[in-house]
Design an enzyme around this catalytic site. Structure first.
Site, mmCIF file in Angstrom:
data_model
loop_
_atom_site.group_PDB
_atom_site.id
_atom_site.type_symbol
_atom_site.label_atom_id
_atom_site.label_comp_id
_atom_site.label_asym_id
_atom_site.label_seq_id
_atom_site.Cartn_x
_atom_site.Cartn_y
_atom_site.Cartn_z
ATOM 1 C CB CYS A 1 13.040 9.826 7.627
ATOM 2 S SG CYS A 1 13.954 8.814 6.459
ATOM 3 C CD GLU B 1 9.675 13.116 11.537
ATOM 4 O OE1 GLU B 1 8.594 12.600 11.847
ATOM 5 O OE2 GLU B 1 10.497 12.576 10.788
ATOM 6 C CE LYS C 1 -1.824 2.726 3.181
ATOM 7 N NZ LYS C 1 -1.942 3.977 2.445
ATOM 8 C CD GLU D 1 13.926 1.262 8.751
ATOM 9 O OE1 GLU D 1 14.449 2.295 9.220
ATOM 10 O OE2 GLU D 1 14.439 0.137 8.889
HETATM 11 P P1 NDP Z 1 2.252 7.987 8.223
HETATM 12 O O1 NDP Z 1 2.693 7.191 9.387
HETATM 13 O O2 NDP Z 1 1.110 8.900 8.387
HETATM 14 O O3 NDP Z 1 1.881 7.044 6.993
HETATM 15 C C1 NDP Z 1 2.760 6.073 6.465
HETATM 16 C C2 NDP Z 1 1.938 5.022 5.762
HETATM 17 O O4 NDP Z 1 1.171 4.311 6.744
HETATM 18 C C3 NDP Z 1 0.941 5.572 4.761
HETATM 19 O O5 NDP Z 1 0.829 4.688 3.680
HETATM 20 C C4 NDP Z 1 -0.327 5.615 5.584
HETATM 21 O O6 NDP Z 1 -1.487 5.618 4.804
HETATM 22 C C5 NDP Z 1 -0.193 4.337 6.385
HETATM 23 N N1 NDP Z 1 -0.996 4.278 7.593
HETATM 24 C C6 NDP Z 1 -1.551 5.285 8.308
HETATM 25 N N2 NDP Z 1 -2.260 4.800 9.373
HETATM 26 C C7 NDP Z 1 -2.140 3.438 9.324
HETATM 27 C C8 NDP Z 1 -2.618 2.368 10.141
HETATM 28 N N3 NDP Z 1 -3.384 2.575 11.222
HETATM 29 N N4 NDP Z 1 -2.292 1.104 9.815
HETATM 30 C C9 NDP Z 1 -1.502 0.856 8.737
HETATM 31 N N5 NDP Z 1 -1.040 1.825 7.917
HETATM 32 C C10 NDP Z 1 -1.338 3.108 8.203
HETATM 33 O O7 NDP Z 1 3.544 8.744 7.712
HETATM 34 P P2 NDP Z 1 3.631 9.781 6.529
HETATM 35 O O8 NDP Z 1 3.095 9.185 5.275
HETATM 36 O O9 NDP Z 1 3.063 11.061 7.014
HETATM 37 O O10 NDP Z 1 5.208 9.890 6.334
HETATM 38 C C11 NDP Z 1 6.008 10.740 7.065
HETATM 39 C C12 NDP Z 1 6.702 10.001 8.196
HETATM 40 O O11 NDP Z 1 7.465 8.932 7.671
HETATM 41 C C13 NDP Z 1 7.684 10.883 8.934
HETATM 42 O O12 NDP Z 1 7.556 10.686 10.323
HETATM 43 C C14 NDP Z 1 9.032 10.367 8.457
HETATM 44 O O13 NDP Z 1 10.071 10.589 9.367
HETATM 45 C C15 NDP Z 1 8.755 8.928 8.279
HETATM 46 N N6 NDP Z 1 9.748 8.351 7.375
HETATM 47 C C16 NDP Z 1 10.689 7.500 7.891
HETATM 48 C C17 NDP Z 1 11.692 6.986 7.090
HETATM 49 C C18 NDP Z 1 12.707 6.016 7.623
HETATM 50 O O14 NDP Z 1 13.342 5.332 6.820
HETATM 51 N N7 NDP Z 1 12.907 5.907 8.926
HETATM 52 C C19 NDP Z 1 11.791 7.353 5.673
HETATM 53 C C20 NDP Z 1 10.748 8.249 5.235
HETATM 54 C C21 NDP Z 1 9.768 8.722 6.076
HETATM 55 P P3 NDP Z 1 -2.188 6.980 4.236
HETATM 56 O O15 NDP Z 1 -1.224 8.097 4.394
HETATM 57 O O16 NDP Z 1 -2.457 6.626 2.836
HETATM 58 O O17 NDP Z 1 -3.425 7.161 5.032
#
Ligand code: NDP
Length: 496
Positions: free
Chosen positions: A296, A399, A187, A262
């Protein structure tokens, strides 16, 4: 030579799920608006998937698993290399699609995001050709044995990725899973679904067998949660926010799923007075503002040793002012739009909070209304530099994930390491110094998964990648990923 794809990006295009090798509509028939961040306008529709779509994907992936797992590595490798070649062929189209969907500058999509997606596929497609297994010759008083360890794919893997590096991180998860013989239900973020959709088309074109990769679009609470809680998905790889990671861990833990998380970061960038100054300033600006700060690994907390603090702040701010914020499709833009209206409001709110806490806004701090008619309603923010905040202020602990950086002076090595380690996060850190001894000792004491000395975001796909504390659990990259996506099974053969 591969022929050009007939695909063209049409206005109000409907994205489709990819399930069992077919592009299909959502079971419910419901769609969500997909907004272009640079214009603020809806430009396509994405399936509002649900548990029924996830079930269809899991059924297809489960059916395909035994055959894909038994497919010789050379054949799995070949089809993955074909996918990489198709990504190269469609580089320009994918780069434009990524930029329209996410708001990032076209130059960045073209030079980093899309090439890295092809590299991810190639890296793991070839890694499986060079793996080795472990064996142990055992000798007891009355018996001898040979132990050897098989590494077998886990099953149907769930892969959930974020919006900041859409195709880059989507393929970073999918490639090792597929290479090691798992099938996948993936997803992408509902905010940036376009390149995952185009990628699913390429997988079909490349001849990836039906059901091996299934892409289900929709929101986290519906599609993401259905993947995480599905009893037939024993392994989950997730990149996203720390709060979402905690929700996933709560659900998946009692089901004893294999889990790689991650998560977020608030990364220190430590500049000692003995550094290569020009390189440190230029790279620190890039580390703060690349991709509008939505990385990130962004160096969002800069600590500068006091003798060079004033000079560093002036030069850093001058370079930040020179970054041209504008239409991400315009080759002259250095900074594009942030991903959504909500995210823009969140980042601007963080800047207000920094002001309230006594921060001095050295430059930026406001929304940008880009002059072009196309982008007048886009979500643009000035690169923002803040000084005068305590190391443990809210701005320095949370963050922000936007084009916002703080710069803080420090007096000695001990103090700065303590401040660097003071957040709940532990993803990465950068250290600028020409003193080799100091570089090593500081690196050893930093509580992070990665330390860059005199560089930033210099990536080698073989190295372990991940975070400590609230930045995650587990490691991706190279051998770590190959081990995560396989189960070791020891076979003990006794002989006289
Ligand atoms: P989110 O945690 O909001 O979303 C990440 C993914 O998880 C999306 O596909 C989202 O779906 C999905 N998601 C949301 N809620 C749920 C749930 N309850 N169960 C399963 N999946 C769910 O993060 P962001 O998309 O806002 O990304 C930014 C974050 O990602 C920042 O905190 C950043 O630091 C982190 N990040 C970490 C990296 C690493 O390697 N450590 C690299 C890049 C980013 P949808 O958005 O479609 O609703």
């Amino acid at each position: 030579m591969i022929a050009a794809s007939p695909y063209t990006l049409t206005v109000m295009q409907r994205i489709a799920h990819s399930i069992n090798g077919e592009l299909v509509e959502p079971h419910s028939g419901a769609y969500l608006d997909n907004v272009e961040p640079a214009t603020g306008q809806v430009y396509s529709h994405v399936p509002d998937g649900d548990a029924a779509d996830v079930q269809a994907a899991v059924d297809a992936a489960s059916k395909a698993f035994a055959r894909w797992a038994a497919t010789p590595p050379q054949q799995r490798s070949q089809v993955m290399l074909r996918i990489a070649d198709l990504i190269d062929r469609d580089l320009e189209k994918l780069a434009r699609a990524e930029t329209i969907d996410n708001g990032k500058p076209l130059n960045l999509s073209r030079s980093v995001d899309i090439p890295r997606a092809a590299s991810n596929m190639r890296f793991f497609a070839t890694a499986i050709l060079h793996g080795h297994s472990e064996s142990h010759a055992t000798q007891l008083s009355n018996m001898r044995a040979l132990n050897y360890t098989l590494r077998q794919p886990v099953g149907v893997a769930g892969a959930i990725s974020p919006w900041n590096l859409p195709l880059y991180l989507f393929t970073w998860k999918i490639a090792p899973a597929l290479a090691t013989g798992n099938t996948v239900v993936a997803k992408p973020s509902e905010l940036t679904p376009m390149t995952a959709y185009l990628f699913s088309e390429l997988c079909i074109e490349a001849g990836l067998p039906k059901g091996v990769l299934n892409v289900v679009h929709g929101t986290g609470p519906k599609v993401g949660a259905a993947i995480v809680s599905h009893a037939d998905i024993p392994i989950i790889t997730f990149t996203g926010g720390t709060a979402t990671g905690a929700t996933i861990a709560r659900e998946a833990g009692p089901m004893f799923k294999k889990l790689a998380l991650e998560l977020g970061g608030k990364n220190p960038n430590i500049v000692f007075a003995d550094c290569d100054y020009d390189k440190a300033v230029a790279t620190s600006v890039r580390a703060a503002f690349a991709n509008q700060g939505q990385i990130c690994l962004a160096g969002s907390r800069v600590f500068v040793e006091r003798p060079i603090f004033d000079e560093f702040v002036n030069e850093f701010a001058q370079r930040a002012r020179e970054l041209r914020v504008g239409d991400p499709l315009d080759e002259a833009s250095h900074q594009g739009a942030v991903v959504s209206h909500d995210h823009m409001e969140k980042v601007l709110g963080c800047i207000e909070q920094a002001r309230d806490d006594g921060g001095r806004i050295v430059c930026g701090g406001e929304r940008v209304h880009v002059e072009s008619a196309r982008c007048k309603d886009g979500y643009f923010i000035q690169p923002t530099v803040i000084t005068g905040l305590e190391p443990n202020s809210r701005t320095n602990l949370q963050e922000i994930f936007g084009p916002v950086v703080t710069i803080t002076p420090f007096d000695d090595e001990h103090e700065v390491v303590e401040w660097a380690n003071a957040t709940p996060y532990g993803l990465s850190a950068t250290v600028w110094t020409e003193n080799l001894n100091r570089a090593h000792t500081v690196a050893e004491r930093l509580q992070t998964g990665t330390v860059w000395i005199n560089c930033w975001l210099l990536r080698d796909l073989r190295v372990p990648f991940g975070g400590v504390k609230q930045s995650g659990v587990g490691r991706e990259g190279g051998e770590e990923a190959m081990r995560f996506f396989t189960e070791p099974k020891n076979v003990c053969v006794a002989f006289e």
